[in-house]
Design an enzyme around this catalytic site. Structure first.
Site, PDB file in Angstrom:
ATOM      1  N   ARG A 171     -43.046  22.813  11.262  1.00 30.31           N
ATOM      2  CA  ARG A 171     -43.225  22.744  12.526  1.00 30.31           C
ATOM      3  C   ARG A 171     -41.845  21.280  13.018  1.00 30.31           C
ATOM      4  O   ARG A 171     -41.833  20.939  13.430  1.00 30.31           O
ATOM      5  CB  ARG A 171     -44.217  21.596  13.055  1.00 30.31           C
ATOM      6  N   PRO A 172     -40.518  22.896  12.513  1.00 28.13           N
ATOM      7  CA  PRO A 172     -39.384  22.506  13.089  1.00 28.13           C
ATOM      8  C   PRO A 172     -39.125  21.544  14.054  1.00 28.13           C
ATOM      9  O   PRO A 172     -39.488  21.978  15.509  1.00 28.13           O
ATOM     10  CB  PRO A 172     -38.659  23.589  12.268  1.00 28.13           C
ATOM     11  N   ILE A 173     -38.306  21.047  14.761  1.00 25.77           N
ATOM     12  CA  ILE A 173     -37.625  20.713  15.905  1.00 25.77           C
ATOM     13  C   ILE A 173     -36.051  20.891  15.811  1.00 25.77           C
ATOM     14  O   ILE A 173     -35.762  20.332  16.591  1.00 25.77           O
ATOM     15  CB  ILE A 173     -38.403  19.133  16.117  1.00 25.77           C
ATOM     16  N   ASP A 174     -35.904  21.621  15.577  1.00 26.01           N
ATOM     17  CA  ASP A 174     -34.034  21.823  15.612  1.00 26.01           C
ATOM     18  C   ASP A 174     -33.754  22.487  17.180  1.00 26.01           C
ATOM     19  O   ASP A 174     -32.922  22.192  17.496  1.00 26.01           O
ATOM     20  CB  ASP A 174     -34.233  23.233  14.206  1.00 26.01           C
ATOM     21  N   LEU A 175     -34.828  23.194  17.600  1.00 30.29           N
ATOM     22  CA  LEU A 175     -34.409  23.647  18.495  1.00 30.29           C
ATOM     23  C   LEU A 175     -34.046  22.420  19.741  1.00 30.29           C
ATOM     24  O   LEU A 175     -33.825  22.911  20.990  1.00 30.29           O
ATOM     25  CB  LEU A 175     -35.537  24.718  19.574  1.00 30.29           C
ATOM     26  N   ILE A 231     -46.785  33.330  15.743  1.00 34.05           N
ATOM     27  CA  ILE A 231     -45.997  32.326  16.313  1.00 34.05           C
ATOM     28  C   ILE A 231     -46.045  30.960  15.140  1.00 34.05           C
ATOM     29  O   ILE A 231     -45.023  30.558  14.768  1.00 34.05           O
ATOM     30  CB  ILE A 231     -47.072  31.445  17.102  1.00 34.05           C
ATOM     31  N   LYS A 267     -55.099  18.988  27.821  1.00 36.08           N
ATOM     32  CA  LYS A 267     -54.248  18.426  26.387  1.00 36.08           C
ATOM     33  C   LYS A 267     -52.820  18.817  26.791  1.00 36.08           C
ATOM     34  O   LYS A 267     -52.224  17.229  26.842  1.00 36.08           O
ATOM     35  CB  LYS A 267     -55.531  18.914  25.534  1.00 36.08           C
ATOM     36  N   ASN A 268     -52.055  19.934  26.707  1.00 32.07           N
ATOM     37  CA  ASN A 268     -51.042  20.790  26.462  1.00 32.07           C
ATOM     38  C   ASN A 268     -49.900  19.343  27.388  1.00 32.07           C
ATOM     39  O   ASN A 268     -49.016  20.135  27.154  1.00 32.07           O
ATOM     40  CB  ASN A 268     -51.221  21.422  25.422  1.00 32.07           C
ATOM     41  N   ARG A 282     -59.686  15.660  19.035  1.00 31.67           N
ATOM     42  CA  ARG A 282     -58.216  16.112  19.327  1.00 31.67           C
ATOM     43  C   ARG A 282     -57.878  16.189  19.961  1.00 31.67           C
ATOM     44  O   ARG A 282     -56.833  15.859  21.278  1.00 31.67           O
ATOM     45  CB  ARG A 282     -57.352  16.423  18.442  1.00 31.67           C
ATOM     46  N   ASP A 334     -53.423  29.998  20.770  1.00 30.05           N
ATOM     47  CA  ASP A 334     -54.444  28.636  20.122  1.00 30.05           C
ATOM     48  C   ASP A 334     -55.345  29.496  20.379  1.00 30.05           C
ATOM     49  O   ASP A 334     -56.858  28.305  20.513  1.00 30.05           O
ATOM     50  CB  ASP A 334     -53.828  27.533  20.805  1.00 30.05           C
ATOM     51  N   ARG A 370     -48.229  14.760  16.418  1.00 28.13           N
ATOM     52  CA  ARG A 370     -46.703  15.659  16.172  1.00 28.13           C
ATOM     53  C   ARG A 370     -46.033  15.264  17.779  1.00 28.13           C
ATOM     54  O   ARG A 370     -44.468  15.561  18.112  1.00 28.13           O
ATOM     55  CB  ARG A 370     -46.639  17.102  15.884  1.00 28.13           C
ATOM     56  N   CYS A 380     -47.587  20.137   9.241  1.00 23.49           N
ATOM     57  CA  CYS A 380     -48.629  19.380  10.601  1.00 23.49           C
ATOM     58  C   CYS A 380     -49.333  20.346   9.408  1.00 23.49           C
ATOM     59  O   CYS A 380     -49.127  22.228   8.918  1.00 23.49           O
ATOM     60  CB  CYS A 380     -49.149  19.910  10.985  1.00 23.49           C
TER      61      CYS A 380
HETATM   62  C1  EPZ Z   1     -47.352  24.084  21.441  1.00 20.78           C
HETATM   63  O1  EPZ Z   1     -46.711  23.466  20.250  1.00 20.78           O
HETATM   64  C2  EPZ Z   1     -48.491  23.446  21.489  1.00 20.78           C
HETATM   65  N1  EPZ Z   1     -48.702  21.457  21.399  1.00 20.78           N
HETATM   66  C3  EPZ Z   1     -49.242  24.353  20.248  1.00 20.78           C
HETATM   67  O2  EPZ Z   1     -50.692  23.687  20.644  1.00 20.78           O
HETATM   68  C4  EPZ Z   1     -49.605  25.604  20.933  1.00 20.78           C
HETATM   69  O3  EPZ Z   1     -49.678  26.234  19.728  1.00 20.78           O
HETATM   70  C5  EPZ Z   1     -47.942  26.118  20.983  1.00 20.78           C
HETATM   71  O4  EPZ Z   1     -46.488  24.602  22.040  1.00 20.78           O
HETATM   72  C6  EPZ Z   1     -47.732  27.091  20.806  1.00 20.78           C
HETATM   73  O5  EPZ Z   1     -48.105  27.618  22.060  1.00 20.78           O
HETATM   74  C7  EPZ Z   1     -48.700  21.115  22.132  1.00 20.78           C
HETATM   75  O6  EPZ Z   1     -48.119  21.536  23.758  1.00 20.78           O
HETATM   76  C8  EPZ Z   1     -48.785  19.543  22.069  1.00 20.78           C
HETATM   77  P1  EPZ Z   1     -43.747  25.651  19.628  1.00 20.78           P
HETATM   78  P2  EPZ Z   1     -45.019  23.055  19.376  1.00 20.78           P
HETATM   79  O7  EPZ Z   1     -42.072  24.834  19.638  1.00 20.78           O
HETATM   80  O8  EPZ Z   1     -44.528  22.636  20.925  1.00 20.78           O
HETATM   81  C9  EPZ Z   1     -40.838  27.431  16.135  1.00 20.78           C
HETATM   82  C10 EPZ Z   1     -52.906  22.982  19.589  1.00 20.78           C
HETATM   83  O9  EPZ Z   1     -53.954  23.309  19.422  1.00 20.78           O
HETATM   84  N2  EPZ Z   1     -40.234  26.028  16.395  1.00 20.78           N
HETATM   85  O10 EPZ Z   1     -43.200  26.532  21.031  1.00 20.78           O
HETATM   86  O11 EPZ Z   1     -44.774  22.596  18.798  1.00 20.78           O
HETATM   87  C11 EPZ Z   1     -42.480  26.796  15.572  1.00 20.78           C
HETATM   88  O12 EPZ Z   1     -41.782  26.640  14.305  1.00 20.78           O
HETATM   89  C12 EPZ Z   1     -51.178  23.053  19.523  1.00 20.78           C
HETATM   90  O13 EPZ Z   1     -53.128  22.863  21.143  1.00 20.78           O
HETATM   91  C13 EPZ Z   1     -38.750  26.701  15.829  1.00 20.78           C
HETATM   92  O14 EPZ Z   1     -38.878  26.866  15.294  1.00 20.78           O
HETATM   93  O15 EPZ Z   1     -45.053  24.991  19.774  1.00 20.78           O
HETATM   94  C14 EPZ Z   1     -42.838  27.798  15.971  1.00 20.78           C
HETATM   95  O16 EPZ Z   1     -42.944  28.714  14.667  1.00 20.78           O
HETATM   96  C15 EPZ Z   1     -51.465  23.304  17.469  1.00 20.78           C
HETATM   97  N3  EPZ Z   1     -38.150  25.059  16.539  1.00 20.78           N
HETATM   98  C16 EPZ Z   1     -42.465  28.640  17.214  1.00 20.78           C
HETATM   99  O17 EPZ Z   1     -41.342  28.197  17.127  1.00 20.78           O
HETATM  100  C17 EPZ Z   1     -37.900  23.876  17.329  1.00 20.78           C
HETATM  101  O18 EPZ Z   1     -36.937  23.301  16.863  1.00 20.78           O
HETATM  102  C18 EPZ Z   1     -43.698  28.111  18.507  1.00 20.78           C
HETATM  103  O19 EPZ Z   1     -43.410  26.809  18.392  1.00 20.78           O
HETATM  104  C19 EPZ Z   1     -39.308  24.595  17.598  1.00 20.78           C
HETATM  105  C20 EPZ Z   1     -40.689  25.126  17.359  1.00 20.78           C
END
Ligand code: EPZ
Length: 427
Positions: free
Chosen positions: A128-132, A335, A22-23, A405, A313, A99, A123
């Site tokens: 789940r910020p997107i600042d990065l 995480i 999925k991911n 999902r 996960d 998302r 969620c």
């Molecule tokens: C991906 O989410 C996966 N989703 C998640 O799987 C998985 O848990 C996660 O990576 C970690 O491995 C998909 O691939 C669709 P991150 P993502 O950006 O990309 C912080 C599942 O169950 N962060 O690696 O959203 C964030 O808050 C799902 O299949 C920022 O601060 O995860 C978190 O603490 C759940 N700013 C950490 O980074 C940002 O701009 C890791 O998040 C982005 C993230």
């Protein structure tokens, strides 16, 4: 809404076919936006999120064809074609449902020079910020504006120049958006402290097949030499390492022996290492991974971390397994800030789990008894099914839209190996 009825006590035995990841699929699909030629993805899992993403892609004028496949087969092939992008707006009513839609931001910006994407919001497991995501695109020369709940990104008329970005925190999604934008930049971009998850490797492999030039694939430093155009490609999605790990826990908690057909042990290192430490036998075979739990399960401490560390996960599913292990296990979730929502539900089944912030203390072994439980997020749902397989009596899991999902035809796959599980309409 449907619910699952799980009657515990059966020892799982046999073979479970593992679906496409999925991911990985959720970052491969938007790659079709990067070329006017057809991109065919094979082995896509039949999941609500994948259908949702395909629907979102039609919003931009992307056509998709799904050649017929016998319904009993798992997975499907989809050809996506973005000959012309008719809109670069991803609206709130579509993005709020999934998302991962934010992953159209980088490719839309790279292909058309602009993108307007609704902010995805948080969620259950965190805000789940997107600042990065945004900082990386700004490093490539994008103009980013936040207004009325939308991200509006735009590139200079001459296109994105590209640039370097050091991620302060490892982010899978931000790395994916950055890579998908960088491949069409005018210059070279370097991403440092990039995510190294296997799904990122899958993304880089597809982009390379489309003509992208990426160095350092699989490492935390990616160098991407922008190219003028990308061409179409056909690519098979990697097997789902989290689905495989989830079924490994299901087999182990029942003292069973299951072949995870199509699983790639190379992607599952940290999970397989944890299972072995818990006393589960793991054998890597040529077409999958065999799991057997013949002896007692032992307590083991776990800490989640970015790849190659233990996948966050997998935390909930392993916690269910550890409820049946002898001794006290300490699980640390590094995480996400709120990923223990399965704990109160497991406690209602008899589990002895204490949480302090991002640490959970599991005392086992405990007798699990069936109960009516409520799923709160995708992996929490799976942890409740896993616990139900080993519980005395009947467990009813509601809110199956979470499970649907991320797990393709879950009950069918578990029935294949002897689980007493059925999906019924929720009266
Ligand atoms: C991906 O989410 C996966 N989703 C998640 O799987 C998985 O848990 C996660 O990576 C970690 O491995 C998909 O691939 C669709 P991150 P993502 O950006 O990309 C912080 C599942 O169950 N962060 O690696 O959203 C964030 O808050 C799902 O299949 C920022 O601060 O995860 C978190 O603490 C759940 N700013 C950490 O980074 C940002 O701009 C890791 O998040 C982005 C993230």
């Amino acid at each position: 809404m449907d619910k699952l009825i799980v009657r515990g006590g059966n020892r799982l035995s046999g073979t479970i076919p593992i679906s496409g990841a999925k991911n990985a699929a959720l970052t491969l699909i938007p790659c079709a936006l990067l070329t006017e030629e057809a991109v065919t993805l094979r082995n896509l899992p039949r999941l609500a999120d994948i259908d949702g993403f395909q629907h979102l892609m039609t919003q931009f004028g992307v056509s998709h064809t799904i050649p017929g496949k016998r319904p009993e087969e798992f997975g499907r092939n989809v050809t996506l074609e973005a000959m012309r992008i008719t809109s670069s707006v991803a609206p709130y009513d579509l993005v709020r449902k999934m998302r991962a839609s934010i992953l159209v931001l980088g490719p839309l910006l790279a292909r058309t020079g602009e993108a307007t994407v609704s902010l995805p919001g948080g969620c259950a497991i965190g805000n789940r910020p997107i600042d990065l995501h945004l900082k990386a695109l700004e490093a490539f020369g994008a103009q980013i504006e936040l207004a009325q709940g939308y991200v509006k990104a735009s590139a200079p008329d001459s296109g994105l120049p590209g640039g370097d970005f050091d991620f302060p925190v490892v982010s899978v999604g931000a790395t994916e958006n950055a890579v998908m934008a960088a491949v069409l930049c005018n210059g070279t971009s370097v991403l440092r402290n990039a995510a190294r998850e296997p799904e990122i490797v899958d993304l880089c492999n597809l982009l390379t097949a489309m003509g992208a030039e990426i160095e350092g694939v699989g490492t935390s430093e990616l160098t991407i030499h922008g190219v003028k155009k990308l061409h179409g490609a056909t690519y098979r999605v990697m097997p789902d390492r989290i689905e495989a790990g989830s079924y490994a826990c299901a087999a182990a908690i029942t003292g069973g022996e299951v072949m995870l057909q199509g699983a790639d042990a190379g992607d599952m290192g940290s999970t397989l290492h944890a299972l072995r430490n818990i006393g589960v036998e793991v054998e890597t075979e040529k077409d999958g991974v065999k799991i057997a739990a013949n002896g007692p399960l032992k307590a083991h401490n776990l800490t989640t971390a970015p790849f190659p560390g233990l996948a966050t996960d997998m935390q909930a599913q392993l916690m269910s397994l550890l409820c049946k292990a002898e001794g006290t296990s300490i699980l640390k979730e590094t995480i996400f800030e709120n990923r223990f929502m399965h704990v109160p539900e497991l406690a209602r089944m008899g589990a002895d789990i204490e949480t302090e912030g991002r640490t959970a203390i599991v005392r086992g072994p405990c007798e699990l008894t069936g109960a009516e439980v409520m799923a709160t997020d995708l992996r929490a749902s799976m942890s409740l099914v896993i616990a139900g397989l080993a519980a005395q009596g009947e467990t009813t899991v509601r809110r199956l839209y979470h499970l649907d999902r991320g797990y393709e035809r879950l009950e069918e796959k578990l029935q294949l190996v002897g689980a007493d599980i059925e999906r019924v309409g929720d009266d």
